[in-house]
Design an enzyme around this catalytic site. Structure first.
Site, PDB file in Angstrom:
ATOM      1  N   SER A  45       0.827  -1.202   0.000  1.00  0.00           N
ATOM      2  CA  SER A  45       0.000   0.000   0.000  1.00  0.00           C
ATOM      3  C   SER A  45       0.870   1.265   0.000  1.00  0.00           C
ATOM      4  CB  SER A  45      -0.962  -0.037   1.185  1.00  0.00           C
ATOM      5  OG  SER A  45      -2.019   0.862   1.013  1.00  0.00           O
ATOM      6  N   ASP A 161      -5.671  -3.893  -2.173  1.00  0.00           N
ATOM      7  CA  ASP A 161      -4.644  -3.577  -1.181  1.00  0.00           C
ATOM      8  C   ASP A 161      -4.106  -4.827  -0.477  1.00  0.00           C
ATOM      9  OD1 ASP A 161      -3.257  -2.560   1.141  1.00  0.00           O
ATOM     10  OD2 ASP A 161      -4.373  -0.695   0.906  1.00  0.00           O
TER      11      ASP A 161
END
Length: 284
Positions: A45, A161
């Site tokens: 991320s 993610d």
């Protein structure tokens, strides 16, 4: 007699945390200031965005200036009006932002060996990318499900993610050859609460606790874990980016001598610290 000793390789495993993850900049600044060379970088991320940009050769000062220049979330967030069920944010602005910084740079051509993690939402698998177009993979790595539209890359139709399964990619860092791994976790243990009421807050708290127990076991695989407290900084606290960077720097300085000791010259063999077998799928 020939000296066969060689320096141990240092790997940075940079975790997810949205704007709390900006602390990674301060961590790298502290290491550079003390002449500590970074041999391997992995990220999830925001950790992938900071780590990938740095691995690609962008100076940390430039990365810092770029982040601090973002004054409005609107520069990165574009709400998906026409097909909101696929994700409230389309991701076009984020992709354009990454393209402006990285262009067509490939991960395999990065100046520092790098890997980024994302989750194959369809197959429920963590994927570690060690090749491919940097900007696309970083985009996938930060596509928070439900908020951002999933990203398609090659055979992967629905990437989101990486923090859905693993917040800090420690095993991937060792797989790239790191002898010493510094994990940076911008999220850390959930804060103590005084009271909770309602179904949704209770469910949210339960999910946080479950995720922390999983991540706590993962962090045990690192040699050093840096978790800047960043009190008052939320994951979407763009206005606190400068504070996040300072916290990352300060808490790295606190363990800098410990890092130097771990990196003392050895016989070139990998550390004997036990880690579990890799449970991730490398990209095709």
């Amino acid at each position: 007699m020939e000296n066969t000793k060689k320096r141990k390789k240092l790997g940075l495993a940079l975790g997810a945390g949205a704007f709390r993850g900006v602390c990674h900049i301060g961590v790298i600044e502290a290491l550079e200031e003390h002449g500590i060379e970074i041999d391997v970088v992995t990220g999830c991320s925001m950790g992938a965005v900071i780590g990938g940009s740095y691995a690609a050769g962008i100076p940390i000062a430039e990365i810092k200036n770029t982040i601090l220049a973002i004054k409005r979330k609107g520069k990165l967030i574009d709400f998906n009006i026409f097909t909101p069920r696929k994700g409230a944010v389309s991701g076009k602005k984020i992709h354009a932002f990454l393209n402006e910084s990285l262009g067509d740079i490939l991960i395999e051509n990065a100046k520092i060996p790098f890997a980024a993690t994302a989750v194959d939402f369809k197959k429920a698998e963590l994927v570690t990318f060690t090749s491919g177009t940097m900007r696309d993979i970083l985009h996938a790595s930060m596509a928070i499900p439900g908020l951002f539209r999933p990203v398609s890359i090659g055979d992967y139709e629905m990437l989101v993610d990486g923090c859905v399964i693993e917040n800090v990619p420690i095993e991937a860092t060792r797989a790239l050859g790191a002898d010493v791994v510094i994990a940076v976790d911008p999220i850390g243990k959930p804060k103590e609460i005084k009271k909770i009421s309602g179904i949704i807050p209770s469910l949210r708290r339960s999910l946080k606790l479950s995720a922390w127990e999983r991540e706590k076991r993962n962090l045990e695989k690192a040699d050093i874990t840096i978790t800047p407290p960043m009190q008052g900084v939320t994951v979407f606290g763009l206005k606190h980016s400068a504070k996040s960077i300072i916290e990352g720097y300060n808490h790295t300085i606190e363990v800098i001598q410990q890092i130097k000791k771990l990196l003392e010259f050895g016989n070139g063999k990998a550390m004997t610290k036990t880690t579990s077998s890799m449970s991730i799928s490398f990209d095709k």
